[in-house]
Design a protein around this motif. Structure first.
Motif, PDB file in Angstrom:
ATOM      1  N   GLU A   1     157.788 104.633  68.393  1.00 56.92           N
ATOM      2  CA  GLU A   1     156.838 105.184  67.425  1.00 56.92           C
ATOM      3  C   GLU A   1     156.587 104.235  66.254  1.00 56.92           C
TER       4      GLU A   1
ATOM      5  N   GLN B   1     153.283 102.163  65.571  1.00 56.98           N
ATOM      6  CA  GLN B   1     152.116 102.634  64.818  1.00 56.98           C
ATOM      7  C   GLN B   1     152.078 102.064  63.402  1.00 56.98           C
ATOM      8  N   GLU B   2     153.200 101.526  62.937  1.00 58.80           N
ATOM      9  CA  GLU B   2     153.244 100.935  61.598  1.00 58.80           C
ATOM     10  C   GLU B   2     152.684  99.522  61.574  1.00 58.80           C
TER      11      GLU B   2
ATOM     12  N   GLY C   1     146.227 101.937  66.036  1.00 59.42           N
ATOM     13  CA  GLY C   1     145.951 103.319  65.646  1.00 59.42           C
ATOM     14  C   GLY C   1     146.456 104.297  66.696  1.00 59.42           C
ATOM     15  N   GLU C   2     146.035 105.548  66.545  1.00 63.58           N
ATOM     16  CA  GLU C   2     146.538 106.595  67.452  1.00 63.58           C
ATOM     17  C   GLU C   2     146.102 106.337  68.890  1.00 63.58           C
ATOM     18  N   ARG C   3     144.822 105.948  69.080  1.00 61.54           N
ATOM     19  CA  ARG C   3     144.328 105.765  70.447  1.00 61.54           C
ATOM     20  C   ARG C   3     145.032 104.583  71.120  1.00 61.54           C
ATOM     21  N   ARG C   4     145.175 103.485  70.394  1.00 64.09           N
ATOM     22  CA  ARG C   4     145.832 102.325  70.998  1.00 64.09           C
ATOM     23  C   ARG C   4     147.308 102.598  71.257  1.00 64.09           C
ATOM     24  N   PHE C   5     147.938 103.334  70.341  1.00 59.36           N
ATOM     25  CA  PHE C   5     149.351 103.677  70.552  1.00 59.36           C
ATOM     26  C   PHE C   5     149.510 104.550  71.783  1.00 59.36           C
ATOM     27  N   ALA C   6     148.545 105.477  71.990  1.00 55.63           N
ATOM     28  CA  ALA C   6     148.617 106.345  73.172  1.00 55.63           C
ATOM     29  C   ALA C   6     148.538 105.528  74.442  1.00 55.63           C
ATOM     30  N   ASP C   7     147.795 104.415  74.414  1.00 59.39           N
ATOM     31  CA  ASP C   7     147.680 103.561  75.603  1.00 59.39           C
ATOM     32  C   ASP C   7     148.933 102.721  75.823  1.00 59.39           C
TER      33      ASP C   7
ATOM     34  N   LYS D   1     152.301 103.440  74.471  1.00 67.34           N
ATOM     35  CA  LYS D   1     153.631 104.039  74.302  1.00 67.34           C
ATOM     36  C   LYS D   1     154.418 104.150  75.600  1.00 67.34           C
TER      37      LYS D   1
END
Length: 205
Positions: free
Chosen positions: A183, A186-187, A192-198, A200
């Motif tokens: 997690e 994300q820092e 961002g949220e979308r790229r992190f979702a791809d 993680k």
């Protein structure tokens, strides 16, 4: 009645007096003060010998990069002959709840080396050239990249991550002593949220 020694007696007395004077002079010469070698002073070097090494053998200081689970990761300067334990102490010590893993704390450090504390060091198997050109990265084959050991080239192969963003991930890892969770990705600036979702499910710590 006074005895007259005569000429022969005078001569004998003169010889005795001369011998006595010579004996006294010889005694004084042998009894003269002599310089005494200073106790604990520098040893005299014999021909062909070399000067003894100075006690303690102090050398030039060394600089090492301590990263991972320490309070203040970064480059520290240590006296010559320091140990891994000294490097960790100079970096603020191990963070609460963390361990040093398989590190040999008694090993002497080498100038310019990296000391991973509580994290796995990059291995030769994770070198940038390990993936042939034109093939998919390790994440495409189902293997997860370790955020704490992956190189810039390996991170660049992740979907949506270019060389600039890959370098930001490595810079963040260096400044903060490694990732403690996925997690934390994300820092990193640019994730961002979308790229992190791809990402993680493609990375791990």
């Amino acid at each position: 009645m006074r005895l007259d020694p005569g000429a022969g007696g005078v001569r004998a007395l003169a010889i005795v007096a001369l011998v006595a004077a010579l004996v006294a002079a010889g005694y004084l010469w042998l009894a003269r003060p002599r310089p005494v070698a200073e106790v604990g002073g520098r040893p005299t070097l014999l021909a062909g010998s070399s000067a003894p090494a100075p006690a303690g053998g102090q050398g030039a200081p060394v600089m090492v990069h301590v990263y991972g689970k320490v309070r203040r990761p970064g480059v520290v300067t240590l006296p010559a002959g320091s140990r891994v334990a000294d490097a960790i102490k100079a970096a603020g010590g191990v963070r609460p709840g963390a361990g040093t893993g398989a590190l040999n704390l008694a090993r002497k450090v080498v100038d310019g080396e990296q000391i991973p504390v509580g994290v796995r060091a990059p291995s030769a198997a994770s070198a940038p050239d390990a993936t042939p050109a034109g093939t998919a990265g390790p994440s495409a084959a189902g293997a997860q990249l370790d955020l704490n050991t992956a190189s810039v080239e390996q991170l660049d192969q992740l979907p949506g991550v270019g060389p600039v963003l890959a370098q930001r991930i490595v810079d963040y890892r260096t400044r903060h002593g490694g990732f403690r969770s996925v997690e934390q990705l994300q820092e990193v600036s640019g994730i961002g949220e979308r790229r992190f979702a791809d990402l993680k499910n493609l990375v791990r710590v």
